[in-house]
Design a protein around this motif. Structure first.
Motif, PDB file in Angstrom:
ATOM      1  N   ALA A 165      48.835  43.033 106.019  1.00  0.00           N
ATOM      2  CA  ALA A 165      48.430  43.663 104.766  1.00  0.00           C
ATOM      3  C   ALA A 165      48.068  45.132 104.970  1.00  0.00           C
ATOM      4  O   ALA A 165      48.174  45.937 104.047  1.00  0.00           O
TER       5      ALA A 165
ATOM      6  N   ASN B 264      53.911  48.043 104.032  1.00  0.00           N
ATOM      7  CA  ASN B 264      53.465  47.237 102.909  1.00  0.00           C
ATOM      8  C   ASN B 264      53.292  48.161 101.702  1.00  0.00           C
ATOM      9  O   ASN B 264      52.183  48.445 101.268  1.00  0.00           O
TER      10      ASN B 264
ATOM     11  N   TYR C 287      53.946  47.852  98.518  1.00  0.00           N
ATOM     12  CA  TYR C 287      53.420  47.293  97.268  1.00  0.00           C
ATOM     13  C   TYR C 287      51.997  46.761  97.423  1.00  0.00           C
ATOM     14  O   TYR C 287      51.496  46.090  96.533  1.00  0.00           O
ATOM     15  N   GLN C 288      51.395  47.020  98.553  1.00  0.00           N
ATOM     16  CA  GLN C 288      50.022  46.617  98.849  1.00  0.00           C
ATOM     17  C   GLN C 288      49.797  45.131  98.604  1.00  0.00           C
ATOM     18  O   GLN C 288      48.872  44.717  97.915  1.00  0.00           O
ATOM     19  N   ASP C 289      50.692  44.335  99.183  1.00  0.00           N
ATOM     20  CA  ASP C 289      50.562  42.880  99.070  1.00  0.00           C
ATOM     21  C   ASP C 289      49.335  42.413  99.822  1.00  0.00           C
ATOM     22  O   ASP C 289      48.996  42.935 100.890  1.00  0.00           O
ATOM     23  N   THR C 290      48.674  41.402  99.266  1.00  0.00           N
ATOM     24  CA  THR C 290      47.522  40.807  99.934  1.00  0.00           C
ATOM     25  C   THR C 290      48.031  39.873 101.030  1.00  0.00           C
ATOM     26  O   THR C 290      49.209  39.518 101.042  1.00  0.00           O
TER      27      THR C 290
ATOM     28  N   GLN D 170      49.848  36.930  99.566  1.00  0.00           N
ATOM     29  CA  GLN D 170      51.162  37.262  99.013  1.00  0.00           C
ATOM     30  C   GLN D 170      52.201  37.405 100.117  1.00  0.00           C
ATOM     31  O   GLN D 170      53.335  36.954  99.972  1.00  0.00           O
ATOM     32  N   ILE D 171      51.806  38.012 101.225  1.00  0.00           N
ATOM     33  CA  ILE D 171      52.727  38.164 102.355  1.00  0.00           C
ATOM     34  C   ILE D 171      53.065  36.796 102.929  1.00  0.00           C
ATOM     35  O   ILE D 171      54.227  36.508 103.242  1.00  0.00           O
TER      36      ILE D 171
ATOM     37  N   LYS E 232      55.593  35.156 100.756  1.00  0.00           N
ATOM     38  CA  LYS E 232      56.931  35.725 100.938  1.00  0.00           C
ATOM     39  C   LYS E 232      57.581  35.192 102.208  1.00  0.00           C
ATOM     40  O   LYS E 232      58.783  34.892 102.228  1.00  0.00           O
TER      41      LYS E 232
END
Length: 176
Positions: free
Chosen positions: A132, A137, A139-142, A145-146, A149
């Motif tokens: 993160a 990163n 889109y600043q995924d938490t 969220q990563i 994915k």
């Protein structure tokens, strides 16, 4: 307010235009496009929608095709069933065959997402908190969220994921 000059002029008949051809083209353009190829090929433009569908063995109104019968009238209705003549049974056969085919898997992941996931796994393994904080990163995924994915990538491309993990293990073995 003054009128436009063109509106006041008398219209002249254009003899160079084929009116019959124009009307035919307009009728063809106005008619709805039938997407189902089987029905489109069997369609007769000179007949109504209900006549066409009845010849194919299809129903115009599903409520009339399979009505909800009451308990008392059921005995009488069974005797009065009308047999409709299906003149184009090949349409139903083709539709049934097409429906019986297995559905192709059309869902894929973008190349960018695959590269992103592989970069994260290559650099951080299973440490989602560090992923993160990575500069890629965008889109600043938490971390969750990563992780999601990565799980989607595992689910869509299990063989490719396994080959990627094996290649990472092989690289670690070569470094030591």
């Amino acid at each position: 307010m003054p009128k436009a000059k063109q509106k006041q002029r008398r219209r002249k008949f254009n003899y160079n235009i084929n009116r019959k051809k124009l009307n035919k083209a307009a009728r063809k353009k106005a008619a709805p496009r039938i997407k189902c190829s089987q029905i489109r090929h069997a369609w007769d433009r000179s007949k109504t929608v209900s006549q066409n569908l009845a010849e194919m063995g299809l129903a115009v109104d599903p409520n009339k095709a399979v009505p909800i019968r009451k308990a008392m009238k059921m005995d009488v209705d069974d005797q009065e069933t009308k047999t409709k003549i299906v003149r184009k049974p090949y349409v139903i056969n083709e539709l049934e065959y097409e429906a019986s085919l297995p559905e192709k898997k059309s869902e894929t992941l973008s190349k960018d997402l695959i590269d992103y996931v592989q970069h994260m796994i290559r650099n951080y393994g299973e440490n989602f908190k560090k992923m993160a904080r990575d500069e890629k990163n965008y889109y600043q995924d938490t971390p969750k969220q990563i992780k999601r994915k990565i799980n989607v990538y595992k689910r869509f491309y299990p063989e490719e994921y396994q080959a990627f993990i094996d290649s990472l293990k092989q690289e670690k073995m070569d470094e030591q």
